[in-house]
Write a protein that holds these residues in place. Structure first.
Motif, mmCIF file in Angstrom:
data_model
loop_
_atom_site.group_PDB
_atom_site.id
_atom_site.type_symbol
_atom_site.label_atom_id
_atom_site.label_comp_id
_atom_site.label_asym_id
_atom_site.label_seq_id
_atom_site.Cartn_x
_atom_site.Cartn_y
_atom_site.Cartn_z
ATOM 1 N N ALA A 1 10.340 4.894 1.095
ATOM 2 C CA ALA A 1 9.613 6.096 0.681
ATOM 3 C C ALA A 1 10.495 7.332 0.782
ATOM 4 C CB ALA A 1 8.359 6.260 1.535
ATOM 5 N N GLN A 2 11.284 7.424 1.828
ATOM 6 C CA GLN A 2 12.180 8.564 1.984
ATOM 7 C C GLN A 2 13.274 8.560 0.916
ATOM 8 O OE1 GLN A 2 13.283 7.776 6.025
ATOM 9 N NE2 GLN A 2 11.589 8.974 6.896
ATOM 10 N N LYS A 3 13.806 7.385 0.635
ATOM 11 C CA LYS A 3 14.864 7.253 -0.375
ATOM 12 C C LYS A 3 14.399 7.769 -1.734
ATOM 13 C CE LYS A 3 17.535 3.670 -2.815
ATOM 14 N NZ LYS A 3 17.814 2.207 -2.897
ATOM 15 N N HIS A 4 13.144 7.470 -2.098
ATOM 16 C CA HIS A 4 12.632 7.841 -3.412
ATOM 17 C C HIS A 4 11.669 9.034 -3.355
ATOM 18 C CE1 HIS A 4 14.484 4.329 -5.226
ATOM 19 N NE2 HIS A 4 13.985 3.585 -4.255
ATOM 20 N N ASP A 5 11.597 9.678 -2.201
ATOM 21 C CA ASP A 5 10.744 10.852 -1.993
ATOM 22 C C ASP A 5 9.302 10.581 -2.431
ATOM 23 O OD1 ASP A 5 10.051 13.387 -1.185
ATOM 24 O OD2 ASP A 5 10.654 14.353 -3.067
#
Length: 384
Positions: A189-193
């Motif tokens: 989720a953080q990687k793809h915001d």
């Protein structure tokens, strides 16, 4: 006369509701299709509601919920999951469905894509379609314990992807995500915001391991945690739950709640407050009862040589019917008509489980075991 809404009227029919309707016409049917505790709400909770009603708690409440209930939720959640959730990050809702609906309305716009597990509770897809959002399925791998297929998940990302929905303990699979899986979801989720909508309403019904809340590892406020009283305290009909999210999201959800229901029912809020603050012996009693039923049901499938997927939480079990050559819808209707046993067709949860059915073992034990025996016999007779 002008046409009805195109978007809202393309929602798929829930296979669970279809079987419920068919089974309701057969009074003697054994009902294994519905996920609802067979326990009644503990008496102290109902008594608290009655006392609240007689005491005048029958008017509008603050939209986010009574401060006393939110305080109880805050202390309970922070203690259980080693978090420091602020009271303004909590909003009380009319059940988990209302919480999910308001959360999606707060974060997403028409045409946004939302990653949704396959299999998943079918209401997820219905909510997304009703809001003009695009559900994009990512497969869970049955043989790996229904964890995400990570490479497939990566391939589903586009510039329109706004959020990912996660459910552990899972309906329909009973899967429980461990710490490593939870952390990997957050890294993704953080990687793809992306925002993460984490449905954790079965958090108290764990048989193996422990529940790991995504909120515990949420370092930047992207997780929206969905909880409810329904399963933990046998309060399905009370329609009461909550969401935890960053303050901007809960502020938006409060505005949205005004347009949906105004506020969660006043006496249900007071009942939930008592549920959290009062004795907790019912929670463990219910968990042990479900665990015992799971073990007996799984043993019956093993004895019959029928493949069933061993659940670690919630009160559902997926059963492989591929040997019959029937699709799950036809199988479920035929089973009901011939054996008077109602199950949920796997296709209603997604393509991954199209050749499976789901049973709920929250049914009274005697009926449950008889229903499973009939189911085993039906599968054996119809296998090729």
């Amino acid at each position: 006369m002008k046409k009805l809404s195109i978007e809202r009227n393309r929602m798929p029919e829930s296979g669970i509701r279809k079987l419920q309707t068919l089974a309701s016409a057969i009074p003697e049917a054994i009902r294994l299709e519905t996920g609802e505790p067979d326990f009644i709400t503990p008496s102290n909770i109902s008594e608290a509601a009655a006392k609240a009603a007689l005491g005048g708690f029958t008017k509008y409440t603050p939209v986010p919920g009574y401060i006393t209930l939110r305080k109880a939720i805050q202390e309970d959640f922070n203690k259980d999951y080693n978090t420091s959730v602020d009271i303004n990050e909590i909003i009380v809702t009319s059940g988990a469905v209302c919480a999910i609906t308001a959360a999606l309305m707060a974060i997403a716009d028409y045409g946004d894509e939302i990653l949704m597990p396959d299999p998943a509770w079918p209401v997820y897809e219905m909510i997304l379609i009703a809001q003009g959002l695009t559900p994009v399925s990512y497969e869970l791998e049955p043989e790996a314990g229904f964890v995400p297929n990570w490479s497939m998940l990566e391939s589903r990302i586009t510039d329109k992807t706004k959020a990912i929905m996660v459910n552990s303990p899972s309906n329909p699979t009973g899967a429980v995500y461990d710490e490593a899986t939870v952390k990997r979801i957050l890294e993704f989720a953080q990687k793809h915001d992306l925002y993460v909508i984490s449905d954790e309403v079965y958090d108290s019904i764990i048989f193996d391991g422990k529940h790991v809340s995504l909120k515990t590892y949420d370092t930047d406020g992207r997780v929206i945690t969905i909880m409810a009283a329904s399963k933990k305290y046998a309060m399905t009909g009370w329609r009461i739950g909550y969401a935890i999210a960053n303050k901007d999201i809960t502020a938006s959800m409060s505005q949205i709640m005004i347009t949906l229901v105004g506020n969660a029912t006043s006496v249900a809020q007071k009942a939930y407050e008592e549920a959290i603050l009062g004795p907790q012996d019912f929670v463990e009693k219910a968990r042990l009862s479900y665990k015992g039923r799971r073990d007996k049901v799984y043993a019956l499938f093993q004895e019959a040589g029928i493949k069933a997927y061993y659940p670690k939480g919630a009160f559902y079990m997926m059963v492989d019917i591929s040997g019959t050559g029937m699709d799950s819808d036809d199988f479920s209707v035929k089973l009901l008509n011939e054996e008077k046993v109602s199950v949920a067709p796997g296709a209603t949860f997604g393509k991954t489980t199209a050749r499976m059915i789901r049973i709920s073992y929250a049914t009274e034990e005697g009926k449950l075991l008889e229903g499973v025996k009939r189911l085993c016999g039906f599968i054996s007779r119809n296998s090729k």
